[in-house]
Design a protein around this motif. Structure first.
Motif, mmCIF file in Angstrom:
data_model
loop_
_atom_site.group_PDB
_atom_site.id
_atom_site.type_symbol
_atom_site.label_atom_id
_atom_site.label_comp_id
_atom_site.label_asym_id
_atom_site.label_seq_id
_atom_site.Cartn_x
_atom_site.Cartn_y
_atom_site.Cartn_z
ATOM 1 N N ASP A 1 1.248 -0.899 -0.460
ATOM 2 C CA ASP A 1 -0.147 0.362 -0.220
ATOM 3 C C ASP A 1 0.808 0.946 0.034
ATOM 4 O OD1 ASP A 1 -2.613 1.694 2.137
ATOM 5 O OD2 ASP A 1 -1.974 2.300 0.363
ATOM 6 N N GLN A 2 1.039 1.898 -0.947
ATOM 7 C CA GLN A 2 2.453 3.099 -0.903
ATOM 8 C C GLN A 2 0.661 4.077 -0.881
ATOM 9 O OE1 GLN A 2 5.437 2.597 -2.423
ATOM 10 N NE2 GLN A 2 5.604 4.788 -2.682
ATOM 11 N N GLN A 3 1.261 4.779 0.670
ATOM 12 C CA GLN A 3 0.730 5.842 0.568
ATOM 13 C C GLN A 3 1.114 7.461 0.377
ATOM 14 O OE1 GLN A 3 -0.808 5.864 4.921
ATOM 15 N NE2 GLN A 3 1.161 3.898 5.326
ATOM 16 N N VAL A 4 2.493 6.959 0.128
ATOM 17 C CA VAL A 4 2.787 8.110 -0.727
ATOM 18 C C VAL A 4 3.416 8.206 -2.245
ATOM 19 C CG1 VAL A 4 4.719 10.256 -0.344
ATOM 20 C CG2 VAL A 4 3.368 9.588 1.114
ATOM 21 N N LYS A 5 2.720 8.838 -3.205
ATOM 22 C CA LYS A 5 2.890 8.496 -4.550
ATOM 23 C C LYS A 5 3.578 9.787 -5.113
ATOM 24 C CE LYS A 5 -0.013 4.755 -4.672
ATOM 25 N NZ LYS A 5 -1.787 4.513 -5.618
ATOM 26 N N GLN A 6 4.692 9.203 -5.642
ATOM 27 C CA GLN A 6 5.936 10.145 -6.809
ATOM 28 C C GLN A 6 5.407 9.411 -8.082
ATOM 29 O OE1 GLN A 6 9.232 11.065 -3.949
ATOM 30 N NE2 GLN A 6 8.891 12.450 -4.784
ATOM 31 N N ASN A 7 4.913 10.172 -8.938
ATOM 32 C CA ASN A 7 4.054 9.155 -10.098
ATOM 33 C C ASN A 7 4.803 9.721 -11.349
ATOM 34 O OD1 ASN A 7 1.958 8.201 -9.462
ATOM 35 N ND2 ASN A 7 0.700 10.211 -9.174
ATOM 36 N N SER A 8 5.637 11.230 -11.115
ATOM 37 C CA SER A 8 6.647 10.728 -12.424
ATOM 38 C C SER A 8 7.992 10.495 -11.592
ATOM 39 C CB SER A 8 6.990 12.513 -12.771
ATOM 40 O OG SER A 8 5.494 12.665 -12.948
ATOM 41 N N PRO A 9 8.871 9.474 -12.458
ATOM 42 C CA PRO A 9 9.663 8.584 -12.459
ATOM 43 C C PRO A 9 10.937 9.591 -11.777
ATOM 44 C CG PRO A 9 8.522 7.114 -13.235
ATOM 45 C CD PRO A 9 8.081 8.362 -13.348
ATOM 46 N N SER A 10 10.849 10.402 -13.346
ATOM 47 C CA SER A 10 12.169 11.475 -13.660
ATOM 48 C C SER A 10 11.484 12.866 -14.544
ATOM 49 C CB SER A 10 13.247 11.058 -14.756
ATOM 50 O OG SER A 10 12.058 10.736 -16.209
ATOM 51 N N PHE A 102 8.008 7.174 2.270
ATOM 52 C CA PHE A 102 8.333 7.812 1.827
ATOM 53 C C PHE A 102 7.608 8.133 0.727
ATOM 54 C CE2 PHE A 102 12.740 10.556 2.728
ATOM 55 C CZ PHE A 102 12.708 10.103 4.204
ATOM 56 N N GLY A 103 8.176 8.808 -0.916
ATOM 57 C CA GLY A 103 7.688 8.225 -1.721
ATOM 58 C C GLY A 103 8.499 7.919 -2.508
ATOM 59 N N GLN A 104 7.975 7.449 -3.496
ATOM 60 C CA GLN A 104 9.330 7.138 -4.757
ATOM 61 C C GLN A 104 10.434 7.603 -5.004
ATOM 62 O OE1 GLN A 104 6.144 6.972 -5.776
ATOM 63 N NE2 GLN A 104 5.344 5.459 -6.853
ATOM 64 N N GLY A 105 10.170 8.496 -5.460
ATOM 65 C CA GLY A 105 11.495 9.682 -6.189
ATOM 66 C C GLY A 105 11.458 10.277 -6.791
ATOM 67 N N THR A 106 11.564 11.215 -7.052
ATOM 68 C CA THR A 106 11.875 11.705 -9.038
ATOM 69 C C THR A 106 13.059 12.162 -9.334
ATOM 70 O OG1 THR A 106 9.499 12.264 -9.228
ATOM 71 C CG2 THR A 106 11.088 13.428 -10.570
#
Lengths: 112, 114
Positions: A1-10, A102-106
């Motif tokens: 369950d991804q509670q924080v999302k950063q949808n743009s990898p780059s 944390f989100g996945q990062g951009t």
């Protein structure tokens, strides 16, 4: 369950222009949000934060905006500089849990 | 002010072997965190200490991972036995106190399990 999302990898931005990094969250208990910046082979470093009682916080070239109704925050960097090239992580915490999620990062690349 | 120190910086082991990581937080910081960052993901909290007591270890795989912070300063994180999926960067962070206080991260230890 991804509670924080950063949808743009780059994201790639021209030097001098505005960089906008986005972050969405799902947990309505989150009330404190942070952005961290990470260079290769280094640990993340704190950049800027915002409490849920505010909708904007500014620190020099960096501004974070919070839209609680949309559960969305964004980081604006203006003007963008080559040294801003890094991975940016959005993070959130709640008053009770206190731990950061944390989100996945951009990955931001600033082109000269 | 010296930052958070971690060692080793890199470690390669075979599956089923054991490994240990060391962290020295910023002087005076009571709260210490261990995170696991798998490639392409954000850091995930494994365990949080307040002085030498555990505050949160809900995401620590306790069948293979263990951590201690004797005397409330340095900390070690151990994996025994390691699995392929443990390949990640292990980050240590510290803060003056728990809660919304800024967390300062070390450079991390990159673990590769073959």
């Amino acid at each position: 369950d991804q509670q924080v999302k950063q949808n743009s990898p780059s994201l790639s931005v021209q030097e001098g222009r505005i960089s906008i990094l986005n972050c969405d969250y799902t947990n309505s208990m989150f009330d404190y949000f942070l952005w961290y910046k990470k260079y290769p082979a280094e640990g993340p470093t704190f950049l800027i934060s915002i409490s849920s009682i505010k909708d904007k916080n500014e620190d020099g070239r960096f501004t974070v905006f919070l839209n609680k109704s949309a559960k969305h925050l964004s980081l604006h960097i203006v003007p963008s500089q080559p040294g801003d090239s890094a991975v940016y992580f959005c993070a959130a915490s709640g008053t009770g849990a206190q731990k950061l999620v944390f989100g996945q990062g951009t990955r931001l690349t600033i082109n000269p | 002010e010296a930052g958070v120190a971690q060692s080793p910086r890199y470690k390669i082991i075979e599956k089923r072997q054991s490994v240990a990581f060391w962290c020295n937080p910023i002087s005076g910081h009571a709260t210490l965190y261990w995170y696991q960052q798998i490639l392409g993901q954000g850091p995930k909290l494994l365990i949080q200490f307040q002085n030498n007591g555990v505050v949160d270890d809900s995401q620590l795989p306790k069948d293979r991972f263990s951590a201690e912070r004797l005397k409330g300063v340095d900390s070690t994180l151990k994996i025994q036995p390691a699995k392929l999926e443990d390949s990640a960067v292990y980050l240590c962070a510290s803060s003056f106190r728990q809660g919304v206080d800024t967390q300062y991260f070390g450079p991390g230890t990159r673990l590769t399990v073959l």
